[in-house]
Design a protein around this motif. Structure first.
Motif, mmCIF file in Angstrom:
data_model
loop_
_atom_site.group_PDB
_atom_site.id
_atom_site.type_symbol
_atom_site.label_atom_id
_atom_site.label_comp_id
_atom_site.label_asym_id
_atom_site.label_seq_id
_atom_site.Cartn_x
_atom_site.Cartn_y
_atom_site.Cartn_z
ATOM 1 N N SER A 123 2.468 -8.665 2.222
ATOM 2 C CA SER A 123 1.823 -8.047 1.064
ATOM 3 C C SER A 123 0.489 -8.747 0.826
ATOM 4 C CB SER A 123 2.706 -8.215 -0.175
ATOM 5 O OG SER A 123 2.789 -9.591 -0.514
ATOM 6 N N LEU A 141 0.771 0.248 4.558
ATOM 7 C CA LEU A 141 1.795 1.220 4.197
ATOM 8 C C LEU A 141 2.612 0.635 3.061
ATOM 9 C CD1 LEU A 141 3.156 3.926 4.828
ATOM 10 C CD2 LEU A 141 4.612 2.712 6.448
ATOM 11 N N ASP A 142 2.758 1.399 2.002
ATOM 12 C CA ASP A 142 3.412 0.924 0.789
ATOM 13 C C ASP A 142 2.676 -0.327 0.309
ATOM 14 O OD1 ASP A 142 5.275 3.023 0.811
ATOM 15 O OD2 ASP A 142 6.544 1.916 2.219
ATOM 16 N N SER A 143 3.340 -1.454 0.236
ATOM 17 C CA SER A 143 2.673 -2.655 -0.258
ATOM 18 C C SER A 143 2.445 -3.680 0.845
ATOM 19 C CB SER A 143 3.495 -3.286 -1.391
ATOM 20 O OG SER A 143 4.739 -3.725 -0.877
ATOM 21 N N GLU A 144 2.707 -3.298 2.103
ATOM 22 C CA GLU A 144 2.571 -4.257 3.195
ATOM 23 C C GLU A 144 1.471 -3.887 4.175
ATOM 24 O OE1 GLU A 144 6.548 -6.757 3.877
ATOM 25 O OE2 GLU A 144 6.286 -5.040 5.187
#
Length: 144
Positions: free
Chosen positions: A48, A85-88
């Motif tokens: 993250s 992607l998403d929080s990573e």
């Protein structure tokens, strides 16, 4: 005269010279030293932004680079070297190939600043600096 110069003088000078060498070498390949460090962290594991900030926080003292990881991440995503992607964030295949090439350049720089030192002298220097940092309260959360 050199013997009378304090530790801080040598630390700042060597740090500045290392930064200059890294900047000149990596800049030729379209990446900053901090971006190279981000790629290294992501090569180990996706992370993250908060984890990257934590891992890189000691390095954001250079006035010629963005002072946070967000700008570096945006540039690396735009170049296709990492994905988000998403929080990573994750290193891409293109980023991995670039990191391998950049790591060869970095290895040459590291060899250069260790020239004239035995492995023992280099290890002692690093160990001494780590102890000095610990004396001032630094703690490596990953190993402590």
């Amino acid at each position: 005269m050199n013997a009378t110069r304090p530790l801080g003088f040598w630390l700042k000078l060597v740090d500045s010279l290392i930064d200059e060498q890294f900047a000149a070498t990596l800049e030729e390949h379209g990446v900053t030293r901090r971006q190279w460090q981000v790629l290294n962290l992501l090569e180990q594991n996706p992370a993250s932004e908060a984890k990257l900030i934590s891992g890189l926080s000691p390095f954001f003292a250079s006035p010629d680079e963005p002072q946070n990881v967000t700008e570096h991440l945006a540039e690396l995503v735009e170049s296709g070297w990492i994905s988000h992607l998403d929080s990573e964030y994750t290193i891409t295949e293109r980023g991995h190939v670039s990191l391998v090439k950049l790591s060869e350049l970095v290895d040459r720089i590291r060899s250069q600043f260790g020239e004239g030192l035995t492995e023992e002298e280099y290890a002692t220097t690093v160990s001494s600096l780590e102890q000095m940092a610990r004396n001032f309260g630094w703690s490596d959360a990953e190993t402590d």
